[in-house]
Design an enzyme around this catalytic site. Structure first.
Site, PDB file in Angstrom:
ATOM      1  N   GLY A   1      32.040  42.676  43.127  1.00  0.00           N
ATOM      2  CA  GLY A   1      32.810  41.485  43.454  1.00  0.00           C
ATOM      3  C   GLY A   1      34.292  41.596  43.154  1.00  0.00           C
ATOM      4  O   GLY A   1      35.006  40.593  43.166  1.00  0.00           O
TER       5      GLY A   1
ATOM      6  N   HIS B   1      41.277  43.701  35.482  1.00  0.00           N
ATOM      7  CA  HIS B   1      41.535  42.392  34.875  1.00  0.00           C
ATOM      8  C   HIS B   1      40.262  41.849  34.258  1.00  0.00           C
ATOM      9  O   HIS B   1      39.175  42.021  34.796  1.00  0.00           O
ATOM     10  CB  HIS B   1      42.104  41.401  35.893  1.00  0.00           C
ATOM     11  CG  HIS B   1      41.295  41.284  37.155  1.00  0.00           C
ATOM     12  ND1 HIS B   1      41.374  42.207  38.179  1.00  0.00           N
ATOM     13  CD2 HIS B   1      40.382  40.373  37.545  1.00  0.00           C
ATOM     14  CE1 HIS B   1      40.558  41.859  39.150  1.00  0.00           C
ATOM     15  NE2 HIS B   1      39.924  40.746  38.794  1.00  0.00           N
TER      16      HIS B   1
ATOM     17  N   ASN C   1      34.867  42.338  36.906  1.00  0.00           N
ATOM     18  CA  ASN C   1      34.227  42.806  38.136  1.00  0.00           C
ATOM     19  C   ASN C   1      34.746  44.203  38.453  1.00  0.00           C
ATOM     20  O   ASN C   1      35.944  44.473  38.338  1.00  0.00           O
ATOM     21  CB  ASN C   1      34.556  41.852  39.291  1.00  0.00           C
ATOM     22  CG  ASN C   1      33.992  40.457  39.067  1.00  0.00           C
ATOM     23  OD1 ASN C   1      32.888  40.312  38.548  1.00  0.00           O
ATOM     24  ND2 ASN C   1      34.739  39.441  39.445  1.00  0.00           N
TER      25      ASN C   1
ATOM     26  N   HIS D   1      38.484  38.367  33.280  1.00  0.00           N
ATOM     27  CA  HIS D   1      38.482  36.908  33.416  1.00  0.00           C
ATOM     28  C   HIS D   1      38.089  36.319  32.066  1.00  0.00           C
ATOM     29  O   HIS D   1      37.114  36.781  31.437  1.00  0.00           O
ATOM     30  CB  HIS D   1      37.433  36.466  34.448  1.00  0.00           C
ATOM     31  CG  HIS D   1      37.674  36.939  35.845  1.00  0.00           C
ATOM     32  ND1 HIS D   1      38.158  36.124  36.840  1.00  0.00           N
ATOM     33  CD2 HIS D   1      37.471  38.157  36.429  1.00  0.00           C
ATOM     34  CE1 HIS D   1      38.252  36.797  37.976  1.00  0.00           C
ATOM     35  NE2 HIS D   1      37.831  38.047  37.757  1.00  0.00           N
TER      36      HIS D   1
END
Ligand code: AMP
Ligand code: ZN
Length: 112
Positions: free
Chosen positions: A92, A99, A86, A101
């Site tokens: 978001g 990072h 994001n 996910h």
């Protein structure tokens, strides 16, 4: 970056459920998992988001992309996995330390 949550995790000032670490990245379990497997991979050197990347980050980004599938296999995700990055409030992003996910297994969410 004293007020960055993920820098504090790297420094060990905030605990995390560590899964993998090397000289360039740290991987830990997401505190609010959205799937059976939900990990976060972060570069150890602070960079806020994809928006902030320069050529200096090319090596660590390549390292992240090449390490993610190895981690997925170690997590038992033989069939595949989902990666999400994001970027910015509109994307978001809540924590402004880049990072990726890594999601997989049962309960993998869709995009709806
Ligand atoms: P994003 O919306 O892409 O910025 O995602 C931030 C993620 O960080 C969310 O999935 C959170 O559940 C996760 N998160 C926030 N604080 C922690 C923490 N202390 N340890 C692990 N994961 C966290
Ligand atoms: Zn940071």
């Amino acid at each position: 970056m004293s007020d960055c949550l993920f820098c504090k995790i790297i420094a060990g000032d905030i605990p995390s459920d560590k899964v993998y670490e090397d000289d360039q990245v740290l991987v830990f379990k997401d505190i609010n998992p959205k799937a059976e497997v939900h990990l976060l991979m972060i570069p150890k050197a602070h960079v806020a988001s994809l928006d902030e990347l320069t050529a200096e980050h090319d090596a660590v980004i390549a390292h992240m992309m090449r390490t993610l599938p190895k981690l997925a296999k170690e997590q038992g995700l033989a069939d595949g996995f989902r990666t999400i990055i994001n970027t910015g409030k509109g994307g978001g992003q809540v924590v402004f330390h880049l990072h990726a996910h890594l999601l997989g297994g049962n309960n993998l969410p869709g995009f709806e």
